[in-house]
Design an enzyme around this catalytic site. Structure first.
Site, PDB file in Angstrom:
ATOM      1  N   ASP A  27      39.658  31.188  26.398  1.00 29.41           N
ATOM      2  CA  ASP A  27      38.388  30.683  26.731  1.00 29.41           C
ATOM      3  C   ASP A  27      37.974  30.674  27.995  1.00 29.41           C
ATOM      4  OD1 ASP A  27      36.437  28.834  25.679  1.00 29.41           O
ATOM      5  OD2 ASP A  27      36.989  27.532  27.240  1.00 29.41           O
ATOM      6  N   GLU A  41      37.242  35.723  25.453  1.00 31.35           N
ATOM      7  CA  GLU A  41      35.963  35.204  25.349  1.00 31.35           C
ATOM      8  C   GLU A  41      34.998  35.227  26.786  1.00 31.35           C
ATOM      9  OE1 GLU A  41      33.044  31.373  25.022  1.00 31.35           O
ATOM     10  OE2 GLU A  41      34.661  31.430  26.664  1.00 31.35           O
ATOM     11  N   ARG A  74      43.040  33.400  21.987  1.00 28.58           N
ATOM     12  CA  ARG A  74      41.727  33.422  22.631  1.00 28.58           C
ATOM     13  C   ARG A  74      41.522  32.633  23.843  1.00 28.58           C
ATOM     14  NH1 ARG A  74      37.238  30.009  23.039  1.00 28.58           N
ATOM     15  NH2 ARG A  74      35.127  31.068  22.665  1.00 28.58           N
ATOM     16  N   HIS A  89      40.067  25.090  32.817  1.00 30.18           N
ATOM     17  CA  HIS A  89      40.205  23.771  33.132  1.00 30.18           C
ATOM     18  C   HIS A  89      41.045  22.765  32.317  1.00 30.18           C
ATOM     19  CE1 HIS A  89      36.439  24.607  30.582  1.00 30.18           C
ATOM     20  NE2 HIS A  89      37.081  23.680  29.711  1.00 30.18           N
ATOM     21  N   ARG A 147      25.109  21.362  18.582  1.00 31.70           N
ATOM     22  CA  ARG A 147      26.228  22.200  17.961  1.00 31.70           C
ATOM     23  C   ARG A 147      26.910  21.658  16.695  1.00 31.70           C
ATOM     24  NH1 ARG A 147      29.149  23.991  23.292  1.00 31.70           N
ATOM     25  NH2 ARG A 147      29.391  21.755  23.385  1.00 31.70           N
TER      26      ARG A 147
END
Length: 610
Positions: A256, A298, A254, A156, A490
């Protein structure tokens, strides 16, 4: 013939077949993709091309036991990219040679999802620096033998990305890069089968745009618009963004949320075959353009969903994947002092091909989700919802006898699902014991913290530290006072790195020194024996006590036995492997028939002779 042409030629037939399986008849789009690849191959610097050649000749360079990673947020850790460059000596002192720089591309303030809502893939967040600063940093890290990992958000964009702004303004070309619908007919059909990612904080998978008069797909948050990879222009342009970043010196990409990137009506829109087609295409692309670069997937899902992202030996996809299942099971074991599920999962991992490389970690930037193997646990009478509630109560310190200090994220009372947040030190009880001046408990919790790291370092794969864990950094509760962060727990473990606490690591007897030096000893033990290589044989041991996990490792005549006491009481591990063994941490030699372990104690024993 150029190196790029030679590399591409090896895969040209397969790449073409994969592309046209997604986009039949789109010769124009395929030509645009090849043009993009050739452009970035030609733009790659001489030093990076030399690194590519070196790594091609040594394809297992990232699998060695000497590898140790750390993930960190640039701003909280060192203010900006220049600050990171000034702190590289500290990373070297930690033994780190792989650094995951958490999201640093441009995102909107207050709608960034921790950096995962990118508004410009060509621009660094201004407060952190610019692309030249990034390239200077990666060049300096390369000189020190450090590899750099970054997050590349493929699923996205931010609603403030140029494509999204033009789509919102009504440009059909850019609406076709997302999923736009004039009414709820198609969104309702999609939502019959798409599971909600965040049912409590961001329910549904579509968002209404009053100014555009349309619905747009938003699987994660309303400000993150899902890209339509059914449009080949999206794939080609996103590949271009990725290659531009690797040309700035990024070693590891990475990817995502890779399981989500292909959408199809009537499915869960996760782990679809087309996702693996794209994943394989990405692997071919990096092998052709920048073969020194690695792909990290991921995939935070059940093991049977994770392993396919490695691809096959003949047609590999990702170079590395996260071992999220072991991470969450480790915290389950902390809360239950029962190692049976953890042992079961180690047995599964031991049977996987040795070519598979997992990233192992205790904590990361994200929450801990309870994706446990409940069908397997049910044989012991474990029920999913009450067990999840127990884990949440234990790790938030609401269970009698627990000194953990975590906070919940996305608590769903109906399903029992609640994700856990907190630093390793605070979840281990160090914060509570320290503040209440309970010195005996403090020493036990320091052992618990180091025992978890010892377990991580014993596993096959690439171990990753979370910045701050090496000095037992505790929870940061100030996020509650920040309106941009208060709704996201978080941030309790994403606080500013405490450099004053880091200086305490130099003072004998401090918590920081005990953790920091304890980790250095564990890292040295791992480097000392080929038994810790990622392709070593490993197996679990019968320790005679469900509170103690035992792991054996062997390679090239070197044999190591590792024992981990997850219980808050002393244990005696009785194991059948006889012989005379050297403790890799203390240097002492002993027999193994009965190994005494204090509460949360551990031992790494290397065979001296039978």
């Amino acid at each position: 013939m150029s190196e790029f042409d030679r590399r591409l030629e090896r895969h040209q037939e397969e790449l073409r077949a994969l592309f046209f399986s997604l986009y039949p008849g789109r010769e124009d789009a395929y030509g645009a993709l090849l043009k993009t690849l050739a452009f970035y191959a030609a733009a790659r610097s001489k030093s990076l091309r030399q690194l590519d050649t070196k790594r091609e000749a040594d394809p297992g360079w990232y699998k060695r036991r000497e590898m140790l990673g750390m993930c960190l947020y640039i701003g909280p850790w060192a203010k900006n990219l220049k600050g990171v460059r000034e702190k590289l000596d500290y990373l070297s002192q930690c033994g780190v040679n792989y650094v995951h720089l958490m999201p640093f591309l441009d995102t909107p303030k207050g709608k960034s999802d921790g950096g995962y809502a990118v508004s410009d893939f060509t621009k660094v967040e201004p407060s952190l620096g610019d692309m030249d600063d990034l390239e200077t940093l990666t060049r300096e890290m390369r000189k020190r033998g450090m590899s750099v990992c970054m997050d590349f958000v493929m699923n996205h964009t931010s609603e403030e990305h140029e494509w999204a702004r033009r789509a919102r303004a009504g440009e059909a070309e850019y609406q076709d890069r997302y999923f736009f619908y004039p009414d709820r007919t198609i969104p309702d059909q999609f939502e019959q089968t798409i599971p909600e990612v965040f049912p409590t904080t961001a329910p549904g998978s579509f968002t209404w745009l009053p100014d555009a008069g349309k619905w747009v797909m938003t699987n994660f948050y309303p400000f993150q618009w899902d890209l339509n990879y059914g449009n080949p222009a999206v794939l080609t342009d996103m590949v271009g963004f990725m290659l531009a970043l690797t040309n700035r010196g990024i070693d590891v990409v990475r990817i995502d949320a890779i399981p989500y990137i292909w959408k199809e009506m009537g499915t869960s829109c996760r782990n679809l075959p087309q996702v693996h087609t794209i994943s394989r295409m990405l692997r071919i692309i990096v092998e052709a353009v920048c073969p020194g670069v690695l792909l990290l997937g991921e995939v935070v899902m059940a093991p049977e969903k994770i392993v396919p992202y490695f691809g096959s030996v003949e047609r590999p996809e990702c170079h590395m994947l996260y071992n999220a299942t072991t991470m969450c099971t480790t915290w389950h074991t902390i809360a239950t002092a029962d190692t049976r599920l953890l042992r079961h999962q180690m047995d599964i991992l031991s049977r996987l091909p040795k070519e598979y490389l997992f990233l192992n970690y205790i904590r990361c930037h994200d929450d801990i989700g309870w994706g446990l193997d409940y069908p397997w646990l049910s044989q012991f009478g474990t029920s999913e919802v009450p067990h999840k509630r127990y884990l949440s109560d234990y790790l938030t310190g609401h269970w009698h006898g627990s000194d953990s200090k975590g906070e919940l994220y996305n608590d769903d009372p109906v399903s029992g699902d609640a994700r856990m947040c907190g630093t390793t030190a605070s979840l281990c009880g160090i914060e509570t014991a320290r503040r209440e001046c309970r010195l005996d408990d403090l020493q036990a919790y320091i052992r618990r913290d180091l025992m978890l790291h010892a377990f991580m370092l014993t596993q096959s794969g690439l171990p990753i530290l979370y910045a701050g864990d090496e000095i037992a950094q505790e929870n940061d509760y100030t996020y509650h006072l920040d309106p941009d962060k208060a709704a996201d727990s978080r941030f309790i473990h994403r606080g500013d790195f405490d450099w004053e606490k880091a200086e305490q690591r130099l003072i004998p007897g401090t918590v920081e020194q005990q953790i920091f030096d304890g980790l250095l000893r564990l890292e040295a033990a791992r480097r000392s024996s080929p038994a810790f290589d990622s392709d070593a044989d490993f197996w679990t041991l019968d320790t005679g006590d469900d509170g103690v996990l035992g792991i054996g490792r062997w390679k090239d005549g070197a044999c190591v036995l590792a024992l981990f006491n997850f219980a808050g009481s002393g244990k005696t591990a009785r194991i059948r492997e006889t012989g005379w063994w050297k403790d890799l941490i203390t240097g002492e030699e002993r027999e193994t028939d009965a190994v005494q372990l204090p509460p949360y104690g551990y031992a790494m024993l290397e065979l001296v002779h039978l």
